[in-house]
Design an enzyme around this catalytic site. Sequence first.
Site, mmCIF file in Angstrom:
data_model
loop_
_atom_site.group_PDB
_atom_site.id
_atom_site.type_symbol
_atom_site.label_atom_id
_atom_site.label_comp_id
_atom_site.label_asym_id
_atom_site.label_seq_id
_atom_site.Cartn_x
_atom_site.Cartn_y
_atom_site.Cartn_z
ATOM 1 N N VAL A 22 1.565 -0.729 -0.103
ATOM 2 C CA VAL A 22 -0.147 -0.231 0.159
ATOM 3 C C VAL A 22 1.133 1.643 -0.074
ATOM 4 O O VAL A 22 1.780 1.140 0.681
ATOM 5 C CB VAL A 22 -1.209 -0.216 1.352
ATOM 6 C CG1 VAL A 22 -1.754 0.810 1.110
ATOM 7 C CG2 VAL A 22 -1.695 -0.892 1.421
ATOM 8 N N CYS A 23 0.960 2.241 -1.053
ATOM 9 C CA CYS A 23 1.079 3.497 -0.944
ATOM 10 C C CYS A 23 0.017 4.993 -0.843
ATOM 11 O O CYS A 23 -0.949 3.844 -0.770
ATOM 12 C CB CYS A 23 2.402 3.862 -2.134
ATOM 13 S SG CYS A 23 1.373 3.716 -3.699
ATOM 14 N N LYS A 24 1.102 5.596 -1.777
ATOM 15 C CA LYS A 24 -0.240 7.095 -0.759
ATOM 16 C C LYS A 24 -1.379 6.408 -2.286
ATOM 17 O O LYS A 24 -2.783 6.733 -2.307
ATOM 18 C CB LYS A 24 0.205 7.808 -1.478
ATOM 19 C CG LYS A 24 0.969 8.855 -0.229
ATOM 20 C CD LYS A 24 1.880 9.798 -0.361
ATOM 21 C CE LYS A 24 2.745 10.382 0.649
ATOM 22 N NZ LYS A 24 2.479 11.477 0.632
#
Length: 140
Positions: free
Chosen positions: A98-100
């Site tokens: 998960v990233c932005k």
Amino acid sequence: MIDQLFEFVQNHPLLVGAFVIVLATWIAYEVIQGGRNGVDTSEATQLINREDAVVLDIRDAKDFKQGHMTGARNIPQSKLDNRLNELDKFKDKPVIVVCKQGQASGAVITKLTSAGFTRAYKLKGGMAQWQADGLPVVRK
């Protein structure tokens, strides 16, 4: 304003053509990459609930503290190479990166796959999509 745009296109057809080719190539690449190892929020929820997937949040600590998925492990992307051994025990489990916005995850998926993780996925849209879908977020 629009007249200036048309004038620019008429005066610089090679530059505009190169831009269109690069843009189309980039969009095609994103579609292919997103479809191959990407999961949407409902698929991620199923992996977490049914297969005990590990959530790897690669955002920096400040963003992680502002809100993250329940049970997520925070290893910032810049420190992943040094801390990859922390994930060795999860090589057989699904790992959801998960990233932005869902764009930085692709590079991490490549690293995880080359390190022997057989089921590494990226969350399409990242935390922005998770929050937009109204799914639970832990703040601490």
